[in-house]
Design an enzyme around this catalytic site. Structure first.
Site, PDB file in Angstrom:
ATOM      1  N   THR A  61       9.621 -42.496  22.720  1.00  0.00           N
ATOM      2  CA  THR A  61      10.382 -41.294  23.006  1.00  0.00           C
ATOM      3  C   THR A  61      10.710 -41.217  24.492  1.00  0.00           C
ATOM      4  O   THR A  61      10.487 -42.173  25.247  1.00  0.00           O
ATOM      5  CB  THR A  61       9.620 -40.037  22.516  1.00  0.00           C
ATOM      6  OG1 THR A  61      10.484 -38.898  22.608  1.00  0.00           O
ATOM      7  CG2 THR A  61       8.353 -39.798  23.321  1.00  0.00           C
ATOM      8  N   LYS A  65      13.415 -44.903  25.698  1.00  0.00           N
ATOM      9  CA  LYS A  65      14.149 -45.483  24.576  1.00  0.00           C
ATOM     10  C   LYS A  65      15.091 -46.616  25.004  1.00  0.00           C
ATOM     11  O   LYS A  65      15.383 -47.510  24.200  1.00  0.00           O
ATOM     12  CB  LYS A  65      14.933 -44.398  23.828  1.00  0.00           C
ATOM     13  CG  LYS A  65      14.039 -43.439  23.059  1.00  0.00           C
ATOM     14  CD  LYS A  65      14.847 -42.499  22.192  1.00  0.00           C
ATOM     15  CE  LYS A  65      13.943 -41.576  21.396  1.00  0.00           C
ATOM     16  NZ  LYS A  65      14.702 -40.717  20.462  1.00  0.00           N
ATOM     17  N   ASP A 101      16.481 -43.418  14.713  1.00  0.00           N
ATOM     18  CA  ASP A 101      17.110 -42.141  15.040  1.00  0.00           C
ATOM     19  C   ASP A 101      18.437 -41.981  14.310  1.00  0.00           C
ATOM     20  O   ASP A 101      18.827 -40.872  13.940  1.00  0.00           O
ATOM     21  CB  ASP A 101      17.362 -42.030  16.551  1.00  0.00           C
ATOM     22  CG  ASP A 101      16.131 -41.615  17.326  1.00  0.00           C
ATOM     23  OD1 ASP A 101      15.232 -40.988  16.725  1.00  0.00           O
ATOM     24  OD2 ASP A 101      16.054 -41.917  18.531  1.00  0.00           O
TER      25      ASP A 101
END
Length: 245
Positions: A61, A65, A101
């Site tokens: 996170t 990333k 994601d």
């Protein structure tokens, strides 16, 4: 004991450890644990892997990333194309990067869309925004990224007006602005120009109702926080870590 975890910094009140703890309880998975590993620098990653040799998978996170990529031995083509990784599989000492994601965002936002939503404003230019822009393109929506400083293919917050919010009705906050412990802050968009035709999606899930979303509600906009996206991407990470070879 098989170890999984989350790396980033800081990791204040991260939801992921609680999510996986509950998942392990419900699915009666007794040989696994998931912990938060706050790393002030990615230089500490090698030490973490040395100290925790049973690590099979990691989530990534803010703010790593994008900067995690040089530390990987291999990267999935999709994650490579996007330029961001949020999931790492540790396999035979090698680090393999993926991005969940995209699927997480798509699963969370699709049920809320209608035929009038043809464009989106993406607030932020970090790793999460790259996945969101890719997902929007895959879904057939146009997108414009918004940055504090305008640049090539970027508009600034000052460029957002009622006309832009009408042509790009979906507004997605991919920045950490409004995240705990700075929950009284919000992205600098013209909230008075929002209408009930707009949809506001915040990747933040803590707090669950950010100032960004609250201000949207006051204008009648549909609002969605990032919790469902997080759950979806976490499940997809779990599949990557545990799929058969």
């Amino acid at each position: 004991m098989v170890q999984y975890g989350l790396i980033g910094y800081p990791l204040t009140h991260s939801f992921s450890p609680a999510f996986f703890k509950e998942k392990f309880r419900i699915e009666k998975i007794k040989d696994s644990r998931y912990d938060a590993f706050p790393l002030e620098s990615l230089v500490q990653l090698s030490d973490l892997l040395f100290q925790k040799p049973d690590i099979r998978g990691l989530n990534v996170t803010i703010p790593y990333k994008e900067t995690i990529i040089p530390y990987l031995d291999q990267i999935d083509p999709l994650a490579s194309e996007i330029g961001a990784v949020n999931t790492i599989l540790v396999k035979r000492g090698r680090l393999i990067g993926y991005n969940t994601d995209i699927s997480g965002f798509e699963s969370a936002v699709c049920p809320c869309l209608n035929s009038s939503i043809t464009g989106a404003l993406v607030l932020g230019t970090g790793g999460s925004s790259k996945a969101v822009v890719y997902a929007l393109k895959k879904m057939g929506l146009t997108s414009i990224q918004i940055s504090r400083k305008p640049g090539r293919n970027l508009l600034s917050y000052g460029d957002i007006d009622s006309k832009l919010l009408d042509s790009h009705k979906l507004v997605i906050n991919c920045t950490p602005v409004g995240m705990f412990p700075q929950e009284h802050h919000c992205p600098a968009i013209p909230y008075d120009s929002l209408t009930k035709k707009n949809i506001l999606f915040d990747l933040i899930y803590n707090p669950s109702d950010t100032q960004f979303l609250q201000k949207g509600k006051l204008r009648g906009a549909l609002t969605i926080n990032g919790l469902e996206m997080l759950k979806m991407q976490a499940e997809d990470s779990w599949k990557i870590w545990n799929r058969e070879e």
